[in-house]
Design a protein around this motif. Structure first.
Motif, short mmCIF file in Angstrom:
data_model
loop_
_atom_site.label_atom_id
_atom_site.label_comp_id
_atom_site.label_asym_id
_atom_site.label_seq_id
_atom_site.Cartn_x
_atom_site.Cartn_y
_atom_site.Cartn_z
N LEU A 132 -3.75 8.74 5.20
CA LEU A 132 -3.00 9.08 3.92
C LEU A 132 -2.06 10.33 3.94
CD1 LEU A 132 -2.72 8.34 0.86
CD2 LEU A 132 -4.29 10.06 0.33
N TYR A 168 4.22 7.58 6.52
CA TYR A 168 4.20 6.40 5.59
C TYR A 168 4.44 5.14 6.28
CZ TYR A 168 3.21 3.35 1.43
OH TYR A 168 2.87 2.71 0.53
N ASN A 188 2.90 4.38 9.58
CA ASN A 188 1.27 3.82 9.48
C ASN A 188 1.42 2.48 8.93
OD1 ASN A 188 0.49 6.41 9.84
ND2 ASN A 188 0.44 7.09 7.93
N LYS A 189 2.33 2.01 8.20
CA LYS A 189 2.44 0.71 7.82
C LYS A 189 2.76 -0.33 8.84
CE LYS A 189 3.96 -0.44 3.57
NZ LYS A 189 4.98 -0.51 2.44
N GLN A 237 5.88 5.69 -1.36
CA GLN A 237 4.37 5.43 -1.88
C GLN A 237 4.77 5.55 -3.36
OE1 GLN A 237 3.09 9.26 0.02
NE2 GLN A 237 1.00 8.11 0.69
N TYR A 246 -2.46 3.22 3.50
CA TYR A 246 -1.30 2.70 2.84
C TYR A 246 -1.38 1.78 1.68
CZ TYR A 246 -1.57 -0.99 6.25
OH TYR A 246 -1.88 -1.85 7.14
N TRP A 275 3.24 12.41 -3.44
CA TRP A 275 3.38 10.96 -2.66
C TRP A 275 4.85 10.93 -2.06
CZ3 TRP A 275 1.74 7.07 -7.11
CH2 TRP A 275 0.27 7.10 -7.26
N CYS A 276 5.12 10.50 -1.19
CA CYS A 276 6.49 10.02 -0.81
C CYS A 276 7.21 9.10 -1.55
CB CYS A 276 6.42 9.74 0.88
SG CYS A 276 6.12 8.31 1.21
#
Lengths: 64, 453
Positions: free
Chosen positions: B331, B319, B322-323, B88, B123, B84-85
């Motif tokens: 993902l 991420y 996308n949010k 995340q 997300y 994960w980043c």
């Protein structure tokens, strides 16, 4: 009421004890935080939490 | 019945496969806790918020072994905390704490706060371990407090104060980063934060102190529910205050600096047309996705997109974007093709390797193959052979030897025989070329269909 917990040489022992101590420290911090909120709201200077969340998010976005 | 290799820690039940479906058996000993989760309204609230994986109670032959058997809704792509980043991991941490706070309102608490209990659907961070709740007893401390700190707070603090790449430590330490190690990595200024001081330094000191104290077999500890809520809320505030430092990275501004708008426009159009040609698509893997620009385009043509990159800053950017755009089926993950996540844990089976988890309909490999072949000496044969086992279609970009980027890479590798003829000859062993489009003078895009082996 006090609750007794069996705590042997378990790696969690220190972790359990510290929670009680930290909870005490935080209790004092929360008291002052609440006092601050009350004073700020009395003078109408309180920002809404939602705005704060948005500001935090845009901070991350700007950094990226 | 095949037990899931990671399902041996929990006495409340276990995961098993039956006819390739994953099920969770709930032991009789966990009956009261499960009933409270389901009847107190906690499960319904968490489902409404989309914070927990949905499940259905089912009846199978193994029923006599268990109190109940449930079938959790499958997760499209299984991912692990080291992939994960930063954001995340932070969102997974906040979700774990928010769930704990709501559970306390229903007289329950999380007994397990491992990072592996969270999975991402796009997300959205979902709790997947339905059996990690237990009845809350007034006065008891949070049993998973240390586990939470080692799984979430410590890696977040280390990466926030030092370097994002240290998140890979979670792949080495499957149970979370050890406290003493984390402290040695944190700079002195981390101590200026009250949260870091309390939840890391003071916490670690207490563990060391009381581990040596053999005489204190029995301690009297009592924490009221309101104090516990304050503790968890403070931990949440501490996590929330951690951010990524603004550092440059090799790939972060790739689409801003390095590519031409006109060329990208043509490429976007072609990728879309090729995806349309693939028919019904369930899953796509965009390897080398950078900030996910093409993953977001691909998301319109399938149910799920796995969008991986080697640069943790790009994954974080992906991420957040996308949010921001509310794209729920992409993902982003950290994935190094040259050194993919290995299988880890007991018998090397608890957490699956990257390639064991990835099986998709379409792989998109844009502007990546020249890096693998020229810089890292991976042959066309090695790439084609591996990819052909994992997808039905491949959309791949080839930059020829006159391309500026390729010329630059070839400066240090002049002996390498990198040519489109070699590329085509090798890939045609494993794929049928369905479409070949020239994007500009030096680059071409191919749609390939995997040959049936």
């Amino acid at each position: 009421m006090k609750l007794s917990i069996l705590l042997y040489l378990d790696p969690g022992t220190g972790s359990y004890i510290i929670q009680a101590i930290i909870a005490g420290v935080i209790g004092i911090a929360f008291f002052f935080k609440n006092l601050r909120i009350k004073i700020l709201s009395f003078f109408g200077m309180l920002k809404y939490d939602d705005d704060k969340e948005k500001n935090d998010q845009s901070k991350t976005e700007n950094k990226l | 019945m095949n037990l899931h290799p990671s399902s041996f820690r929990d006495s409340a039940g276990n995961l098993f496969y039956h006819q390739e479906q994953l099920y969770r058996g709930i032991n009789i000993s966990y009956k009261d806790h499960y009933d409270q989760l389901m009847t107190s309204g906690l499960y319904d609230i968490l489902i409404k918020k989309n914070w927990i994986v949905k499940h259905a109670e089912v009846s199978l032959d193994y029923q006599h072994n268990y109190y109940k058997i449930i079938r959790p809704q499958p997760i499209p792509f299984i991912s692990y905390p080291y992939e994960w980043c930063f954001d995340q991991l932070k969102d997974a941490a906040m979700r774990t704490l928010d769930i704990t706070l709501i559970a306390l309102q229903h007289d329950m608490i999380l007994k397990d706060a491992s990072g592996y209990n969270i999975q991402f659907e796009g997300y959205e961070a979902l709790l997947i371990d339905t059996l990690s709740f237990e009845k809350y007893k007034e006065g008891t401390p949070w049993i998973a407090y240390r586990q939470f700190c080692e799984n979430f707070l410590l890696p977040l603090a280390i990466t926030s104060y030092t370097d994002l790449r240290l998140q890979s430590l979670l792949a080495i330490y499957i149970d979370g980063v050890p406290m003493d190690y984390a402290m040695s990595l944190l700079p002195w200024r981390a101590r200026l934060s009250l949260g870091i001081n309390l939840h890391i330094y003071l916490h670690a000191n207490s563990i060391t102190k009381h581990n040596k104290n053999i005489k204190s077999d029995i301690q009297v500890i009592y924490i009221t529910k309101s104090k516990l809520v304050q503790l968890i809320s403070h931990l949440r505030d501490t996590i929330k205050s951690l951010h990524i430092k603004n550092k440059s990275s090799q790939w972060k501004d790739y689409y801003v600096k390095d590519t031409l708008a006109e060329y990208d426009e043509a490429k976007q159009l072609e990728v879309q047309q090729m995806l349309e040609q693939c028919g019904t698509i369930n899953k796509i893997w965009d390897m080398g996705a950078n900030n996910g620009m093409y993953s977001r385009i691909a998301s319109r043509y399938c149910n799920h997109v796995l969008s991986s990159d080697i640069d943790r800053y790009c994954v974080a950017q992906n991420y957040v974007l996308n949010k921001q755009h509310e794209i729920k089926n992409v993902l982003p993950l950290y994935g190094d093709l040259l050194n993919p996540s290995p299988a880890i844990g007991w018998a090397g089976q608890e957490r699956m390797s990257w390639w064991d988890r990835v099986e998709v309909d379409v792989i998109i490999a844009l502007a990546i193959i020249h890096h693998l072949v020229i810089t890292h000496y991976i042959s066309f044969e090695m790439i084609a052979k591996l990819i052909a086992t994992k997808c039905k279609y491949l959309i791949i970009e080839f930059a020829n030897i006159d391309d500026e980027k390729v010329k630059f890479l070839l400066q240090n590798n002049t002996n390498y025989n990198y040519h489109i003829n070699d590329f085509l000859f090798t890939f045609e062993k494993y794929f049928i070329i369905k479409k070949h489009i020239k994007l500009n003078d030096t680059r071409a895009l191919f749609l390939m269909q995997t040959k049936k082996q």
